[in-house]
Write a protein that holds these residues in place. Structure first.
Motif, PDB file in Angstrom:
ATOM      1  N   LEU A 126       0.825  -1.213   0.000  1.00  0.00           N
ATOM      2  CA  LEU A 126       0.000   0.000   0.000  1.00  0.00           C
ATOM      3  C   LEU A 126       0.859   1.263   0.000  1.00  0.00           C
ATOM      4  O   LEU A 126       0.521   2.250  -0.665  1.00  0.00           O
ATOM      5  CB  LEU A 126      -0.921   0.009   1.227  1.00  0.00           C
ATOM      6  N   ARG A 127       1.965   1.214   0.759  1.00  0.00           N
ATOM      7  CA  ARG A 127       2.845   2.382   0.794  1.00  0.00           C
ATOM      8  C   ARG A 127       3.413   2.663  -0.599  1.00  0.00           C
ATOM      9  O   ARG A 127       3.474   3.805  -1.050  1.00  0.00           O
ATOM     10  CB  ARG A 127       3.991   2.147   1.774  1.00  0.00           C
ATOM     11  N   LEU A 153     -10.062  -2.701  -0.986  1.00  0.00           N
ATOM     12  CA  LEU A 153      -9.376  -1.627  -0.257  1.00  0.00           C
ATOM     13  C   LEU A 153     -10.231  -1.149   0.919  1.00  0.00           C
ATOM     14  O   LEU A 153      -9.708  -0.874   2.001  1.00  0.00           O
ATOM     15  CB  LEU A 153      -9.066  -0.462  -1.204  1.00  0.00           C
ATOM     16  N   MET A 154     -11.542  -1.069   0.697  1.00  0.00           N
ATOM     17  CA  MET A 154     -12.444  -0.673   1.796  1.00  0.00           C
ATOM     18  C   MET A 154     -12.350  -1.662   2.949  1.00  0.00           C
ATOM     19  O   MET A 154     -12.349  -1.282   4.126  1.00  0.00           O
ATOM     20  CB  MET A 154     -13.888  -0.601   1.292  1.00  0.00           C
ATOM     21  N   SER A 155     -12.236  -2.933   2.612  1.00  0.00           N
ATOM     22  CA  SER A 155     -12.179  -3.965   3.655  1.00  0.00           C
ATOM     23  C   SER A 155     -10.867  -3.925   4.433  1.00  0.00           C
ATOM     24  O   SER A 155     -10.800  -4.390   5.578  1.00  0.00           O
ATOM     25  CB  SER A 155     -12.373  -5.353   3.042  1.00  0.00           C
ATOM     26  N   GLU A 165      -4.202   5.252   6.527  1.00  0.00           N
ATOM     27  CA  GLU A 165      -3.527   6.432   5.971  1.00  0.00           C
ATOM     28  C   GLU A 165      -3.268   6.262   4.469  1.00  0.00           C
ATOM     29  O   GLU A 165      -3.591   7.152   3.670  1.00  0.00           O
ATOM     30  CB  GLU A 165      -2.185   6.653   6.693  1.00  0.00           C
ATOM     31  N   TYR A 166      -2.703   5.101   4.083  1.00  0.00           N
ATOM     32  CA  TYR A 166      -2.323   4.912   2.675  1.00  0.00           C
ATOM     33  C   TYR A 166      -3.548   4.817   1.764  1.00  0.00           C
ATOM     34  O   TYR A 166      -3.577   5.401   0.676  1.00  0.00           O
ATOM     35  CB  TYR A 166      -1.459   3.658   2.517  1.00  0.00           C
ATOM     36  N   ILE A 167      -4.566   4.072   2.202  1.00  0.00           N
ATOM     37  CA  ILE A 167      -5.749   3.863   1.348  1.00  0.00           C
ATOM     38  C   ILE A 167      -6.523   5.168   1.161  1.00  0.00           C
ATOM     39  O   ILE A 167      -6.924   5.502   0.044  1.00  0.00           O
ATOM     40  CB  ILE A 167      -6.657   2.757   1.930  1.00  0.00           C
ATOM     41  N   SER A 172      -8.072   9.858  -2.180  1.00  0.00           N
ATOM     42  CA  SER A 172      -8.167  11.312  -2.379  1.00  0.00           C
ATOM     43  C   SER A 172      -7.414  11.761  -3.631  1.00  0.00           C
ATOM     44  O   SER A 172      -7.800  12.743  -4.263  1.00  0.00           O
ATOM     45  CB  SER A 172      -7.651  12.066  -1.155  1.00  0.00           C
ATOM     46  N   HIS A 173      -6.354  11.030  -4.002  1.00  0.00           N
ATOM     47  CA  HIS A 173      -5.604  11.391  -5.211  1.00  0.00           C
ATOM     48  C   HIS A 173      -6.190  10.788  -6.475  1.00  0.00           C
ATOM     49  O   HIS A 173      -5.922  11.278  -7.570  1.00  0.00           O
ATOM     50  CB  HIS A 173      -4.134  10.968  -5.074  1.00  0.00           C
TER      51      HIS A 173
END
Length: 606
Positions: A126-127, A153-155, A165-167, A172-173
């Motif tokens: 994810l990072r 990703l929601m899960s 933080e990463y998701i 947002s991007h």
């Protein structure tokens, strides 16, 4: 040959692929898994903060091998995690690095890695994905290609603070269109992200807030849903209001205000609602402080980093906000806005694009007509950059009557304003046509020019010499200016060369003499002035190489064979002992001085 004053060219040197980089890649193919793991760890340590090493490893094909090891079921969890970490580090390099990683299909590989149960590996993937997706060169649509990705990703949001933080940062991007907003909305983004607004981690809270700002932007459906959401019994709008309190970080206050603004625009919050009236209208002073702080922050961020300047100008409506800030009622906001503009104006690319597209010069010129000195200093500094030769704003600024304004600045009691006024005129004179140069000389007047050449502030003096150097370029211009102002200019040059000044000041003055010596008729002002010739002779024998070089350049122009009267000038200078000095300088240890002296000697031999 006349010299103009301009910025030095910057030459970028391509890095060579080193043997060390090859060694790191070769170790990835070792049959021993432990040696491969150690090789990846060593590679990780080698690429941290080293863009040259990152580029080398990508060129040598490290990425496909790292992706292969990351996807192999036989690879240990530690090896797979370290591979993801190295890939993330490579992604933190240049935009070209990101393009190479995307071309190697890093995104599908990392998304597949998220199906692994190992949390540390998931966080590493994810990072890396976060770093890749926040780059402007990554196609955000790649997040939406597989319909199973967003729900997965929601899960993962509940797994740890890092996954949160990463998701949320990825969301947002990658939320750029109404279609993206709909996909995220339909997969429960609001319900899943809302609890993160009260996370103990500031980074998580901030990324969640940014998510809501992009989800609510011009989206009635999202805004109407947000207004009814509760976070631990508190309405979401009230959570946003709390995030706007003055004890919160500026970034948080601004983003929370943005969320409320979007909800208000969509009709989800009435314009007379207390959270809007109290926080967005009545507290005007606070709003000014926020804008001032934001502009200052952007100015600081963009002061020395071209990539950051590019990101600032590419942020939606950012240039419009900065330009509107120039006419704010608050002087502090105006000052912060022009400081931000000055920071961005250091970019050649932005001068040619954003500054031109938004006609920034118009509000800037208006600001210069009537402003306190502290605003004038920053505004005139920005104007200096807009008047550089490659700036498309230079022409319209010239046509707006700026010369009179700049000449008036040179008469200010403030040394900073005098410097900026003369600096802007210097930039304007660079490669200018004769009409502009004549206007500058006429606007300043001989008396003011003379005053500036004896200014107690060294910066003012240096910029005035730079202006003269640019005015006295191109032979017809040199002859025209010296025919009308030659006596005063030669007098000023004499005073500077005789007085106690720095090497830099005297070098500039000798360069002006060299330009005068390049004129067809102007050179006679030197040749008929024996005192000046003796001064040039003195500086040819000076201990400082820069002064020797500038003085030799002057003599070289005086004796140039192809010009009328060269024989008579050569004879006079020979009688005065210049040939002997030139001969000695052909043996100088400095190669530039040696070459210049040899070039001059060839004029005698031709």
């Amino acid at each position: 040959m006349a010299c103009l004053l301009e910025a030095p060219l910057r030459i970028s040197v391509l890095s060579e692929v080193t043997a060390t980089s090859r060694h790191y890649v070769d170790r990835l193919f070792d049959p021993d898994p432990q040696k491969v793991l150690q090789g990846v760890i060593d590679m990780k340590n080698a690429v941290i903060g080293n863009n040259k090493q990152k580029a080398n490893l990508i060129v040598l094909g490290a990425v496909p091998r790292l992706l292969y090891l990351l996807q192999q079921g036989s690879s240990s969890a530690e090896l797979r995690t370290e591979c993801a970490v190295v890939l993330g580090s490579l992604a933190m390099g240049t935009e070209n690095n990101i393009k190479s990683l995307v071309d190697c299909h890093i995104i599908p590989a990392l998304l597949q890695g998220l199906l692994c149960p190992d949390l540390i590996f998931i966080e590493a993937c994810l990072r890396c994905l976060r770093t890749v997706f926040i780059s402007p060169v990554t196609p955000v649509q790649l997040l939406y290609t597989d319909p199973t990705v967003i729900p997965h990703l929601m899960s993962l949001l509940s797994r740890s603070q890092r996954t949160q933080e990463y998701i949320t940062q990825i969301f947002s991007h990658c939320c750029k269109t109404p279609e993206h907003q709909t996909v995220l909305f339909n997969h429960g983004s609001i319900q899943n992200i809302a609890p993160l607004l009260i996370s103990p981690s500031y980074k998580v809270r901030m990324q969640a807030l940014k998510c809501f700002s992009v989800l609510a932007y011009e989206n009635t459906q999202v805004s109407m849903t947000l207004v009814n959401v509760l976070v631990e019994g508190e309405l979401l709008s009230q959570v946003f209001v709390r995030m706007m309190q003055r004890d919160r970080p500026i970034e948080m206050q601004l983003t929370a205000a943005k969320c409320l603004t979007y909800m208000c625009r969509a009709g989800a919050i009435k314009t007379d609602d207390s959270c809007i009236v109290l926080k967005l209208d009545h507290d005007l002073k606070h709003a000014h402080e926020l804008r001032q702080a934001a502009f200052k922050l952007y100015a600081s961020l963009g002061s020395n980093d071209e990539d950051i300047r590019k990101k600032i100008t590419e942020t939606e409506n950012m240039m419009d906000r900065i330009v509107s800030g120039l006419s704010e009622s608050s002087i502090k906001v105006r000052l912060a806005a022009v400081r931000c503009l000055h920071s961005l104006s250091r970019s050649v690319q932005q001068l040619r694009t954003s500054f031109h597209d938004h006609a920034v010069w118009k509000p800037l010129m208006k600001l210069l007509q009537n402003a306190p000195d502290e605003v004038l200093v920053m505004a005139s500094s920005t104007l200096c950059n807009l008047l550089l030769e490659f700036s498309p704003s230079k022409e319209p600024i010239l046509e707006s009557g700026v010369i009179e304004l700049l000449c008036s600045l040179t008469q200010s009691d403030s040394p900073a304003l005098r410097v900026n006024g003369i600096w802007a005129l210097m930039n304007m004179a660079f490669q200018a046509d004769q009409k502009v140069k004549v206007e500058i000389v006429r606007g300043l007047g001989t008396e003011q020019l003379f005053r500036l050449l004896s200014d107690p502030d060294t910066n003012v003096l240096m910029k005035t010499l730079g202006l003269l150097r640019n005015l006295l370029s191109t032979r017809p211009h040199i002859d025209q200016i010296m025919s009308s102002h030659g006596k005063q200019i030669m007098q000023a040059v004499t005073l500077i060369l005789e007085a106690e000044h720095s090497i830099e000041v005297k070098e500039q003055t000798l360069c002006i003499l060299a330009n005068i010596a390049d004129g067809n008729t102007a050179k006679e002002l030197i040749m008929t002035n024996d005192d000046m010739l003796q001064k040039i002779k003195y500086y040819m024998g000076h201990l400082n190489v820069k002064l020797q070089l500038a003085a030799t350049f002057c003599i070289s122009n005086l004796i140039w064979n192809e010009e009328d009267g060269s024989q008579e000038r050569q004879d006079k200078l020979r009688e005065m002992g210049f040939v002997d000095i030139l001969h000695k300088l052909t043996q100088a240890s400095d190669p530039n001085l040696c070459d210049r002296a040899k070039t001059a000697m060839q004029q005698y031999l031709a």
